[in-house]
Every structure is written in C-alpha cells, then in structure tokens.
Design a protein around this motif. Structure first.
Motif, PDB file in Angstrom:
ATOM      1  N   LEU A 228     -11.542  -0.591  -2.358  1.00  0.00           N
ATOM      2  CA  LEU A 228     -11.829   0.101  -3.151  1.00  0.00           C
ATOM      3  C   LEU A 228     -13.361  -1.515  -3.593  1.00  0.00           C
ATOM      4  N   GLU A 229     -12.242  -2.066  -3.849  1.00  0.00           N
ATOM      5  CA  GLU A 229     -13.681  -3.368  -3.627  1.00  0.00           C
ATOM      6  C   GLU A 229     -15.074  -2.991  -2.989  1.00  0.00           C
ATOM      7  N   ALA A 230     -14.674  -3.366  -1.780  1.00  0.00           N
ATOM      8  CA  ALA A 230     -14.795  -2.759  -0.715  1.00  0.00           C
ATOM      9  C   ALA A 230     -16.484  -1.811  -0.728  1.00  0.00           C
ATOM     10  N   GLY A 231     -16.376  -0.815  -1.560  1.00  0.00           N
ATOM     11  CA  GLY A 231     -17.776  -0.143  -2.342  1.00  0.00           C
ATOM     12  C   GLY A 231     -17.020   1.527  -1.217  1.00  0.00           C
ATOM     13  N   ALA A 232     -15.499   1.965  -0.658  1.00  0.00           N
ATOM     14  CA  ALA A 232     -15.453   2.868  -0.756  1.00  0.00           C
ATOM     15  C   ALA A 232     -14.458   3.558  -1.980  1.00  0.00           C
ATOM     16  N   ARG A 233     -14.490   5.032  -1.753  1.00  0.00           N
ATOM     17  CA  ARG A 233     -14.268   5.521  -3.176  1.00  0.00           C
ATOM     18  C   ARG A 233     -12.747   6.185  -2.559  1.00  0.00           C
ATOM     19  N   GLU A 234     -12.200   6.646  -3.029  1.00  0.00           N
ATOM     20  CA  GLU A 234     -10.466   6.618  -3.557  1.00  0.00           C
ATOM     21  C   GLU A 234     -10.606   8.294  -3.219  1.00  0.00           C
ATOM     22  N   VAL A 235      -9.757   8.935  -2.033  1.00  0.00           N
ATOM     23  CA  VAL A 235      -9.171  10.031  -2.205  1.00  0.00           C
ATOM     24  C   VAL A 235      -7.682  10.693  -2.431  1.00  0.00           C
ATOM     25  N   ARG A 236      -6.981   9.200  -2.271  1.00  0.00           N
ATOM     26  CA  ARG A 236      -5.715   9.671  -2.610  1.00  0.00           C
ATOM     27  C   ARG A 236      -5.218   8.615  -3.284  1.00  0.00           C
ATOM     28  N   PRO A 237      -4.621   8.397  -4.195  1.00  0.00           N
ATOM     29  CA  PRO A 237      -4.105   7.196  -4.322  1.00  0.00           C
ATOM     30  C   PRO A 237      -2.715   6.236  -3.851  1.00  0.00           C
ATOM     31  N   PRO A 238      -2.008   5.427  -3.592  1.00  0.00           N
ATOM     32  CA  PRO A 238      -0.781   4.879  -2.863  1.00  0.00           C
ATOM     33  C   PRO A 238       0.220   5.763  -3.103  1.00  0.00           C
ATOM     34  N   THR A 239       0.936   6.714  -2.167  1.00  0.00           N
ATOM     35  CA  THR A 239       1.858   7.774  -2.419  1.00  0.00           C
ATOM     36  C   THR A 239       3.033   7.353  -1.533  1.00  0.00           C
ATOM     37  N   ASP A 240       4.566   7.701  -2.475  1.00  0.00           N
ATOM     38  CA  ASP A 240       5.751   7.329  -0.969  1.00  0.00           C
ATOM     39  C   ASP A 240       5.506   8.938  -0.713  1.00  0.00           C
ATOM     40  N   PHE A 241       6.224   9.050   0.445  1.00  0.00           N
ATOM     41  CA  PHE A 241       6.815  10.321   0.751  1.00  0.00           C
ATOM     42  C   PHE A 241       8.146  10.740   0.971  1.00  0.00           C
ATOM     43  N   ALA A 242       9.109  11.331   1.682  1.00  0.00           N
ATOM     44  CA  ALA A 242      10.499  11.462   1.827  1.00  0.00           C
ATOM     45  C   ALA A 242      10.431  10.974   3.770  1.00  0.00           C
ATOM     46  N   TRP A 243       9.677  11.736   4.296  1.00  0.00           N
ATOM     47  CA  TRP A 243       9.108  12.184   5.834  1.00  0.00           C
ATOM     48  C   TRP A 243       8.002  10.989   6.112  1.00  0.00           C
ATOM     49  N   LYS A 244       7.631  10.027   5.674  1.00  0.00           N
ATOM     50  CA  LYS A 244       6.415   9.336   5.883  1.00  0.00           C
ATOM     51  C   LYS A 244       6.274   7.485   5.531  1.00  0.00           C
ATOM     52  N   PRO A 245       5.517   7.299   5.904  1.00  0.00           N
ATOM     53  CA  PRO A 245       5.423   6.042   5.119  1.00  0.00           C
ATOM     54  C   PRO A 245       5.006   5.801   3.973  1.00  0.00           C
ATOM     55  N   ARG A 246       4.649   4.916   3.120  1.00  0.00           N
ATOM     56  CA  ARG A 246       3.253   5.284   1.892  1.00  0.00           C
ATOM     57  C   ARG A 246       2.077   5.591   2.341  1.00  0.00           C
ATOM     58  N   THR A 247       1.245   6.026   1.772  1.00  0.00           N
ATOM     59  CA  THR A 247       0.178   6.474   2.184  1.00  0.00           C
ATOM     60  C   THR A 247      -0.783   6.544   1.845  1.00  0.00           C
ATOM     61  N   SER A 248      -2.249   5.725   1.771  1.00  0.00           N
ATOM     62  CA  SER A 248      -3.380   6.534   0.759  1.00  0.00           C
ATOM     63  C   SER A 248      -4.549   6.682   1.804  1.00  0.00           C
ATOM     64  N   CYS A 249      -5.558   7.173   0.838  1.00  0.00           N
ATOM     65  CA  CYS A 249      -6.893   7.579   1.748  1.00  0.00           C
ATOM     66  C   CYS A 249      -8.333   7.179   0.896  1.00  0.00           C
ATOM     67  N   VAL A 250      -8.413   6.431   1.952  1.00  0.00           N
ATOM     68  CA  VAL A 250     -10.229   6.630   1.359  1.00  0.00           C
ATOM     69  C   VAL A 250     -10.972   6.790   1.562  1.00  0.00           C
ATOM     70  N   ARG A 251     -13.132   7.376   1.039  1.00  0.00           N
ATOM     71  CA  ARG A 251     -13.409   7.845   2.134  1.00  0.00           C
ATOM     72  C   ARG A 251     -14.744   6.253   2.240  1.00  0.00           C
ATOM     73  N   ASP A 252     -14.723   5.773   3.281  1.00  0.00           N
ATOM     74  CA  ASP A 252     -16.143   4.870   3.276  1.00  0.00           C
ATOM     75  C   ASP A 252     -17.510   5.469   2.575  1.00  0.00           C
ATOM     76  N   ARG A 253     -18.477   4.329   2.889  1.00  0.00           N
ATOM     77  CA  ARG A 253     -19.978   4.656   2.975  1.00  0.00           C
ATOM     78  C   ARG A 253     -20.507   5.798   2.671  1.00  0.00           C
ATOM     79  N   ASP A 254     -19.713   6.250   4.647  1.00  0.00           N
ATOM     80  CA  ASP A 254     -21.210   7.117   5.239  1.00  0.00           C
ATOM     81  C   ASP A 254     -19.674   8.158   5.447  1.00  0.00           C
ATOM     82  N   GLY A 255     -18.823   8.807   4.805  1.00  0.00           N
ATOM     83  CA  GLY A 255     -18.596   9.574   4.546  1.00  0.00           C
ATOM     84  C   GLY A 255     -16.909   9.907   4.739  1.00  0.00           C
ATOM     85  N   ASN A 256     -16.403   8.854   6.381  1.00  0.00           N
ATOM     86  CA  ASN A 256     -15.250   9.064   6.739  1.00  0.00           C
ATOM     87  C   ASN A 256     -14.819   8.771   5.982  1.00  0.00           C
ATOM     88  N   LEU A 257     -13.553   9.581   6.671  1.00  0.00           N
ATOM     89  CA  LEU A 257     -12.319   9.025   6.104  1.00  0.00           C
ATOM     90  C   LEU A 257     -11.356   8.420   6.372  1.00  0.00           C
TER      91      LEU A 257
END
Length: 236
Positions: free
Chosen positions: A201-230
């Motif tokens: 985020l500091e480098a310029g990405a946009r937050e799509v999903r904040p860091p989240t814990d799941f019972a069935w997979k590791p802690r994850t998050s999602c950001v979108r880069d400046r060119d729209g890639n997830l």
C-alpha cells in the motif's frame, strides 16, 4: 595563463585524491583534460579552478558511478549530480537484492550438497502481466516486495536459475486494461502478510481485501497494483 595558477600532475593528484595514472587516463578519454601539456616533455599541468571537478570525479568514481554518467555531470549543478546519484543508488539496491538471492542460492546448494541441483518435476516458472509502463511497474514491485528486476528480460526474478526458488514475473508494456477486471491475478507467498500488505500500500497499491484469517487456508490479503493486476498475498 598565470603559471602560478598551474599545478603539476603530482600536486594536482595529491590535492584531489585521484592517482596520477587515473589523471592520465581521464585525459586520454577526454573526461578531465589538463590546462596545459608541455609539447617537449609531455608534462601535464592543471588549473586550480579544475580542483572541484576533479574532486567530484574522484568521489563519483569511488562509489562506482560509471564513466559515461560521470562525464555527463562534470561542470553541472548540484541538483543534476544528485539525480545521477539517485539513479546510481537504485542500481546498487537492485544489485544488492540480486546478491542476496545469490547468497540464498549458495546456502541452498551448501545444504543440499549439490551446486547444480537437477529439478525433477515440471513446474511453472513464469507468468506475464500487462503494465502501462515497465519502469514504473518495476519500481512498484521492487519497493513493495523487495524483489530483483532483471531489466535485460523485463522480469521480476525470484531466486536464481536452476534453484527451486526460481520464478519470473515478466512485465509486458502495453495499453492499460479496458477495465480492472482485464488485469492478471497471481499469488505471492510472504513471510509476514500484514507487513507485506502494508508495504504494498505504501508503494502505491490499492487494498482489495485486508489481511484475514481463514480456517481452511493461511492468512491472506489482496491488493491491486497500479496497472489493475490483482496480487493475493499468503502467509508462508
């Protein structure tokens, strides 16, 4: 020209930090020409007014700035010299990242006892993503994830060739996606999801999903880069 204003090559070398062989070389390549060369003896003499340029050349070469870049800023303003140093610093940081990856590869080779491991399985080693500007995209990814950008192949490089960590994300420059849904999507394993997410985020990405814990997979998050890639970030 006042002879009192001239220094012989030995005195000029001592006053600037440059060696006599370096001064002779810089004369030959036209980087720093002496004010006078004796036609009979070939002795070089320099003006005191050349001291500042010579000291700057000495300093820039001491930190590894290439000759052509030094040549471009001799006699220029401090701001122009600063821009050259900024670019050189970026180059050194990239080299440091690459060196760190090589050290990791050496450690892996030492641990496995085989300097050239044979990869036994077929596995993906490259994806290609579209970006609006390769240089800007490379700056984002290196700042956000501390990876190496290999300019020769326009790729973000993870690990070293023939190591288990080797992987490329190739940046292909082209028109921006018609919509953000047209961008690529890929995942990265990171040591600390929260820290990597914040850094992106500091480098310029946009937050799509904040860091989240799941019972069935590791802690994850999602950001979108400046060119729209997830980018999906997962706790390693």
């Amino acid at each position: 020209m006042n002879r009192d204003d001239l220094l012989n090559i030995g005195a000029f070398a001592a006053a600037t930090g440059l060696t006599i062989p370096a001064l002779r070389h810089y004369d030959e390549i036209g980087l720093l020409k002496p004010a006078r060369v004796d036609a009979g003896t070939g002795y070089r003499r320099y003006r005191r007014g050349q001291l500042d340029d010579a000291r700057m050349i000495c300093g820039l070469r001491a930190v590894g700035v290439p000759i052509d870049e030094v040549r471009a800023v001799v006699g220029r303003t401090p701001g122009q010299v600063g821009s050259t140093l900024d670019g050189h610093r970026e180059r050194l940081v990239a080299q440091m990242r690459e060196l760190s990856q090589r050290i990791l590869a050496v450690d892996e080779f030492i641990e496995k006892g085989n300097p050239m491991p044979a990869l036994q399985a077929v596995r993906p080693v490259q994806i290609r993503i579209r970006v609006g500007d390769v240089k800007e995209a490379a700056a984002f990814y290196t700042a956000a994830f501390d990876v190496v950008f290999n300019e020769a192949i326009s790729s973000l490089q993870f690990g070293t060739y023939r190591s288990d960590r080797f992987f490329l994300i190739t940046l292909e420059e082209g028109a921006a996606p018609a919509s953000e849904r047209d961008g690529s999507r890929f995942g990265l394993l990171v040591d600390d999801v929260d820290a990597a997410h914040d850094r992106a985020l500091e480098a310029g990405a946009r937050e799509v999903r904040p860091p989240t814990d799941f019972a069935w997979k590791p802690r994850t998050s999602c950001v979108r880069d400046r060119d729209g890639n997830l980018i999906d970030l997962s706790q390693a």
